[in-house]
Design a protein around this motif. Sequence first.
Motif, short mmCIF file in Angstrom:
data_model
loop_
_atom_site.label_atom_id
_atom_site.label_comp_id
_atom_site.label_asym_id
_atom_site.label_seq_id
_atom_site.Cartn_x
_atom_site.Cartn_y
_atom_site.Cartn_z
N ASP A 179 4.34 5.00 2.89
CA ASP A 179 4.62 6.50 3.41
C ASP A 179 4.83 6.34 4.66
OD1 ASP A 179 4.75 7.29 0.75
OD2 ASP A 179 2.65 8.32 1.05
N ALA A 180 3.89 5.97 5.47
CA ALA A 180 4.07 5.73 7.03
C ALA A 180 5.16 5.19 7.52
CB ALA A 180 2.92 5.16 7.61
N LEU B 262 -10.63 7.12 5.72
CA LEU B 262 -9.35 6.55 5.08
C LEU B 262 -9.45 5.11 5.87
CD1 LEU B 262 -6.80 6.45 3.25
CD2 LEU B 262 -5.56 7.28 5.08
N TYR B 263 -9.36 4.89 7.21
CA TYR B 263 -9.39 4.01 7.95
C TYR B 263 -10.25 2.62 7.19
CZ TYR B 263 -6.55 6.76 11.28
OH TYR B 263 -5.79 7.51 11.65
N MET C 134 -0.02 2.17 10.53
CA MET C 134 -0.98 3.40 10.89
C MET C 134 -2.27 3.13 10.70
SD MET C 134 1.27 4.88 12.95
CE MET C 134 -0.14 5.90 13.72
N GLY C 135 -2.74 2.08 9.93
CA GLY C 135 -4.17 1.78 9.92
C GLY C 135 -4.54 2.51 8.48
N TYR C 136 -3.55 2.76 7.75
CA TYR C 136 -3.84 3.53 6.27
C TYR C 136 -4.45 2.30 5.28
CZ TYR C 136 -1.59 7.81 8.52
OH TYR C 136 -1.32 8.77 9.03
N TYR D 243 -7.42 -3.65 1.23
CA TYR D 243 -6.36 -4.48 1.54
C TYR D 243 -6.55 -5.81 2.41
CZ TYR D 243 -3.12 -1.19 -0.79
OH TYR D 243 -2.64 -0.41 -1.53
N VAL E 256 1.57 10.53 11.48
CA VAL E 256 2.21 9.36 11.63
C VAL E 256 2.81 9.41 12.97
CG1 VAL E 256 4.17 7.67 11.20
CG2 VAL E 256 2.95 9.21 9.53
N LEU F 165 10.84 13.19 14.08
CA LEU F 165 10.66 13.73 12.76
C LEU F 165 9.80 14.95 12.92
CD1 LEU F 165 11.64 13.24 9.84
CD2 LEU F 165 9.52 11.72 9.74
N ALA G 203 6.23 9.05 15.42
CA ALA G 203 7.11 9.76 14.27
C ALA G 203 7.70 11.03 15.18
CB ALA G 203 6.94 9.64 12.99
N SER H 206 0.84 -1.36 -0.04
CA SER H 206 0.05 0.01 0.07
C SER H 206 0.79 1.31 -0.06
CB SER H 206 -0.76 0.17 1.17
OG SER H 206 -0.96 1.19 1.78
N PRO H 207 0.63 2.17 -1.06
CA PRO H 207 1.34 3.68 -0.98
C PRO H 207 1.32 4.24 0.28
CG PRO H 207 0.14 3.02 -3.03
CD PRO H 207 -0.41 2.31 -2.08
N ALA I 110 8.35 7.46 6.82
CA ALA I 110 8.32 8.38 7.96
C ALA I 110 8.96 7.65 9.25
CB ALA I 110 6.93 9.05 8.32
N ILE I 111 8.47 6.64 9.78
CA ILE I 111 8.75 5.81 10.73
C ILE I 111 10.16 5.75 10.95
CG2 ILE I 111 8.45 3.66 12.20
CD1 ILE I 111 5.50 3.73 11.24
#
Lengths: 281, 184
Positions: free
Chosen positions: A46-47, B172-173, A240-242, B180, B124, B130, B127, A41-42, A50-51
Amino acid sequence: MRSINAADITEAVANLFKQANYNLGADVLAALKKARKTEESPAGRDALDAILENTRIPAKENIPLCQDCGTAVVFLEVGQAVLIVKGDVSKAVNDGVQQAYKEGYLRKSMVIHPFSTRTNTGDNTPAVIHTTIVPGNKVKITVLPKGGGAENMAKLGMLLPVAGRQGVIDFVVKAVEQAWSNPCPPVIVGVGIGGTAEKAMEMAKHALIRKVGQPSPDKENAALEKDILHKVNNLGIGPMGYGGRITAFAVHVETFPAHITALPVAVNLQCHSARHRETVI
Amino acid sequence: MIKGIILPLTEKDIKSLKTGDNVLLSGTLYVARDAAHRKMIDALDRGEPLPFDIKGQTIYYMGPSPAPPGKVIGAAGPTTSVRMDAYTPKLLAKGLKGMIGKGVRSPEVKDAVKKYKAVYFAAVGGAGALISKTIIKSKVVAYPDLGPEAVLRLEVKDFPATVINDIFGGDLYIEGKKKYSLAQ
């Protein structure tokens, strides 16, 4: 008998909490990198980017990995041939916590009375200490700064024995599904099966300090870990649940014999910032 | 594509933001967690004003670690939003337009996001170091007695966030999980 000064325990605890809050273990870093490679998953990728970028900052800048520097959970394995001298062992641990959280610019997150005043204790004490007496003349200290988001998703089920292996799988998968995006996935799923209510939860917590993804030495437990991980990663929750493939890095199961009437199952989740450190004195 | 957004959010921004959008936020953010939310709602219930003018503003659910010497703030990642759910619809009714946190919101909050035309973003989790790099100013503006839970005003530059709930009912969740998930 071997004597160990309480002050040495304080020093060890302080160092361990600082290290844990600034640097992830090599096993956790490897799990993150592997997840980044596998994730389809894109948004999930991304998440994870960042992590991973976040892990490169803390040590050099005195900023911890996460602002939630956790409840200070400490596992003490005390050799029965050890005599702790010049101080009280619980105080020694708490002094170490106080020192680490002050000197390490770590957030103090403990409040005094849980359901009324909720005034901050100001130094992140008291620690939650689990002590076991073991053979030998050493003290093993493991620290686990445990973030609130993941800890709040813990679940205990007193299943009927008839539920069996499938019942255990269903309970754990449901707990992860209900936790959803809240525990900062990818998570490590700690599972304690058997014993009593509190024994099951303590095992679920203890399972989190195992090297990520290392299978249980018990073959049946290892097979269960694999089956649950497969199902958890089919949930689609993702980093992150995305949405994505990697909801959990690993499932770690610990078991204990149970009463003839009982099948306790406890789930304790660890966020992706799986911070723990250990030392032996 | 990543959209740059200047805070406070405009009506036009809010209409243009859709679930799954990645944005970089710059401007003013207010920081409040559940303890501060409780105090703010208590103030409203007593007929007193909020400690800052909430109209059009964005609240970040966060409690930083202490700033080390030479830094504006310590680690500053999002906390779990569900703890604010009980208080949020009242603040949206008062004009709150943006929220940043992590994790799913209650049906009541999602309905209020649509009704009052607001946006819920996620940052996020974990993070925090960051994210601290995008915070250029931090000031305690209310409830200093709450320590790490005090209300702060932040100035941020290119703060990364993802739209979770938009005014069109997107989530989004839910959508990510649906996309998926595989047969068990």
